[in-house]
Design an enzyme around this catalytic site. Structure first.
Site, mmCIF file in Angstrom:
data_model
loop_
_atom_site.group_PDB
_atom_site.id
_atom_site.type_symbol
_atom_site.label_atom_id
_atom_site.label_comp_id
_atom_site.label_asym_id
_atom_site.label_seq_id
_atom_site.Cartn_x
_atom_site.Cartn_y
_atom_site.Cartn_z
ATOM 1 N N ASP A 179 0.816 -1.275 -0.144
ATOM 2 C CA ASP A 179 0.030 -0.046 -0.073
ATOM 3 C C ASP A 179 0.943 1.174 0.050
ATOM 4 O O ASP A 179 1.967 1.092 0.098
ATOM 5 C CB ASP A 179 -0.859 -0.103 1.257
ATOM 6 C CG ASP A 179 -0.022 -0.189 2.668
ATOM 7 O OD1 ASP A 179 0.894 0.094 2.676
ATOM 8 O OD2 ASP A 179 -0.514 -0.660 3.397
ATOM 9 N N ASP A 202 1.540 5.051 1.571
ATOM 10 C CA ASP A 202 1.436 5.810 2.753
ATOM 11 C C ASP A 202 1.866 7.334 2.283
ATOM 12 O O ASP A 202 2.936 7.429 1.759
ATOM 13 C CB ASP A 202 1.793 5.431 4.063
ATOM 14 C CG ASP A 202 1.438 3.883 4.473
ATOM 15 O OD1 ASP A 202 0.500 4.208 4.637
ATOM 16 O OD2 ASP A 202 2.219 2.881 4.266
ATOM 17 N N ASP A 211 9.628 4.074 12.951
ATOM 18 C CA ASP A 211 10.109 2.851 13.645
ATOM 19 C C ASP A 211 11.249 2.429 13.090
ATOM 20 O O ASP A 211 12.464 2.744 13.981
ATOM 21 C CB ASP A 211 9.152 1.834 13.634
ATOM 22 C CG ASP A 211 8.512 1.437 12.226
ATOM 23 O OD1 ASP A 211 8.824 2.058 11.231
ATOM 24 O OD2 ASP A 211 7.630 0.373 12.315
HETATM 25 P P1 ATP Z 1 3.601 -2.242 4.765
HETATM 26 O O1 ATP Z 1 2.439 -1.555 4.264
HETATM 27 O O2 ATP Z 1 4.633 -3.179 3.747
HETATM 28 O O3 ATP Z 1 3.105 -3.565 5.650
HETATM 29 P P2 ATP Z 1 4.531 -0.153 6.092
HETATM 30 O O4 ATP Z 1 6.179 0.016 6.494
HETATM 31 O O5 ATP Z 1 4.235 0.698 5.177
HETATM 32 O O6 ATP Z 1 4.724 -1.765 5.634
HETATM 33 P P3 ATP Z 1 2.635 0.749 7.637
HETATM 34 O O7 ATP Z 1 1.982 -0.115 9.057
HETATM 35 O O8 ATP Z 1 1.936 0.893 6.121
HETATM 36 O O9 ATP Z 1 4.026 -0.188 7.205
HETATM 37 O O10 ATP Z 1 2.896 2.240 8.110
HETATM 38 C C1 ATP Z 1 3.766 3.062 7.372
HETATM 39 C C2 ATP Z 1 4.705 3.801 7.937
HETATM 40 O O11 ATP Z 1 4.443 4.425 9.167
HETATM 41 C C3 ATP Z 1 5.908 2.875 8.555
HETATM 42 O O12 ATP Z 1 6.721 2.644 7.413
HETATM 43 C C4 ATP Z 1 6.710 3.748 9.357
HETATM 44 O O13 ATP Z 1 7.380 4.442 8.949
HETATM 45 C C5 ATP Z 1 5.420 4.403 10.144
HETATM 46 N N1 ATP Z 1 4.724 3.517 11.341
HETATM 47 C C6 ATP Z 1 3.912 2.527 11.120
HETATM 48 N N2 ATP Z 1 3.538 1.993 12.379
HETATM 49 C C7 ATP Z 1 4.707 2.397 13.300
HETATM 50 C C8 ATP Z 1 4.753 2.529 14.754
HETATM 51 N N3 ATP Z 1 4.320 1.587 15.461
HETATM 52 N N4 ATP Z 1 5.861 3.277 15.237
HETATM 53 C C9 ATP Z 1 6.472 4.107 14.478
HETATM 54 N N5 ATP Z 1 6.273 4.174 13.130
HETATM 55 C C10 ATP Z 1 5.263 3.259 12.813
HETATM 56 MG MG MG Z 2 2.341 0.722 4.351
#
Ligand code: ATP
Ligand code: MG
Length: 452
Positions: free
Chosen positions: A65, A67, A144
């Protein structure tokens, strides 16, 4: 109020990679995300793609996805889009809805300031609410992992790196930003995220990020079970379930998600419970590779099966009928499980059907076969049964019988039914006979029977 988020190194310049020197092109980004970025940009806000989208594109992978991060406040974002919804209390954001896709837009988080305490809520080092806004730079340091803190800026198509994410990406290294233990305490779900990204990307977890994983698992007990449910889905239903499972067990985190299952696995490390679960996860990963549908019903039925099977066997040995024993055991196991991982009832009810049908598949009562075949959960229960057979838990010949029966035309089925009747009506009589002979047995093993 202070948090353990790392102090911003003001002297540090970001590494900025211009468009000509990286592989992210707009054609690789979802059209909807591009639309959102441009709309924000044209309204005078900063707008960047961030997180998994940037990370995965830089790795040459297809993002799950997209963001978006911006300096526009949630209300300002909402005002720009007709199809936008404000969501979240703990972490307010905007969901921009498109046909079949949601673009998540988050406002840059910042360092908490004096007099703005209401926006950040903490308890025992854990963040309960974080709605303190800031700059892109501050936002980067509150994310994170370093590889998740890379920004693709729609203003000039450059990639911006404050935390060293590009180096880590290149090295295949997962590193938490800031002091790892403090960051896990702020949000224990980051431990599960560490496992998930290590499993998904095949990255090595950097030693100081890894060490606390062995000792801080208990912090998961304070995470709302509904959030853990969502996280478990991402761990097991996005194509890297086997690797996730192995890492979760390696770090002792699995025990805090599924304690009843862990107790059984810990006792029987080499036995088939592990084989069965691994087979289900392998099967799930394989289905996802083939773009076949997967369901949480099957997954959770498998994750909790061994505790259910054992408890049912105990009840049965104490005189409860097999089906009743399975129903009681299913209920007891689910009741305990949902205190950790909130499996919704729309999942747990059909899950229990799968368990109960295991007994019907085992018994093959000739007069009930048609009804069984028409049961809405037959297919799932049969698949479940096949994997149990493959794992050595039930007779392979019985599984083959079902495969034959299920695929057969009415004539074949009638012949198979007749044969069952002739040979003594399926499992029921055999079971009775077995029970009788067990009574005569002078030295019962004390082992609960294997089959459910
Ligand atoms: P994917 O969507 O592929 O599972 P993602 O890294 O995009 O992985 P998301 O859950 O969509 O993960 O979150 C988007 C972004 O928001 C992350 O890449 C990170 O930068 C931030 N983020 C998400 N959750 C946390 C958290 N618990 N603590 C700190 N930052 C976070
Ligand atoms: Mg994501």
């Amino acid at each position: 109020m202070t948090t353990d988020a790392p102090a911003i190194d003001n002297g540090r310049e970001p590494r900025i990679v211009p468009r000509a020197e990286h592989n992210i092109s707009r054609s690789l980004i979802s059209q909807n995300a591009v639309k959102v970025l441009y709309r924000l940009h044209k309204a005078g806000y900063r707008a960047c793609l961030v997180g998994g989208g940037v990370r995965d594109l830089l790795l040459g992978r297809e993002p799950k996805d997209f963001d978006v991060a911006t300096d526009a406040r949630p209300e300002e974002v909402r005002a720009l889009f007709r199809n936008a919804r404000l969501i979240g209390r703990r972490f307010r954001l905007v969901h921009v809805h498109f046909h079949g896709e949601i673009i998540e837009v988050a406002t840059f988080r910042g360092r908490p300031q004096a007099g703005r305490e209401g926006e950040l809520e903490m308890e025992n080092g854990m963040i309960l609410r974080d709605n303190v806004y800031g700059t892109l730079e501050e936002d980067a340091w509150r994310r994170d992992f370093t590889v998740n803190a890379l920004y693709y800026d729609i203003a000039d198509f450059s990639v911006i790196d404050y935390t060293g994410g590009l180096d880590d990406l290149e090295a295949g290294r997962l590193r938490l930003i800031g002091d790892p233990e403090a960051r896990y305490r702020e949000d224990p779900v980051r431990m599960l995220r560490a496992v998930r990204f290590a499993a998904k990307l095949g990255f090595r977890i950097e030693p100081s990020t890894e060490a606390p994983l062995f000792t801080l698992g208990h912090l998961l007990e304070s995470v709302p079970p509904a959030r853990l449910y969502e996280e478990v889905l991402k761990l097991f239903l996005t194509g890297h379930g086997v690797a996730s499972f192995e890492l979760l067990r390696h770090y002792g985190l699995f025990a805090h998600l599924f304690p009843a299952t862990e107790e059984v696995l810990a006792h029987e490390e080499q036995g088939f419970p592990l084989t069965f679960l691994t087979q289900v996860l392998e099967n799930t990963d394989q289905r996802l590779r083939e773009d076949k549908p997967v369901t949480p019903i099957f997954l959770f039925a498998a994750l909790l099966w061994e505790p259910v099977r054992r408890l049912a066997a105990e009840r049965e040995a104490a005189g409860t009928s097999p089906v009743q024993a399975l129903m009681d055991a299913g209920q007891a196991v689910v009741e305990r499980a949902v205190r950790h991982v909130a499996i919704p009832r729309r999942i747990s009810l059909p899950m229990r059907d799968i368990w109960i049908l295991q007994d019907r598949l085992m018994r093959r009562q000739p007069s009930r076969l048609n009804r069984l075949l028409a049961h809405p959960r037959f297919r799932a229960a049969y698949d479940f049964f096949l994997i149990r057979a493959r794992a050595g838990e039930v007779d392979e010949a019985l599984a083959q019988w079902w495969t034959h029966f299920e695929a057969g035309d009415e004539e074949t089925r009638e012949a198979m039914r007749a044969e069952l009747r002739a040979t003594g009506g399926g499992e029921r009589r055999r079971r009775r006979r077995r029970r009788r002979s067990r009574k005569h047995n002078e030295s019962p093993t004390g082992e609960p029977p294997r089959s459910a």
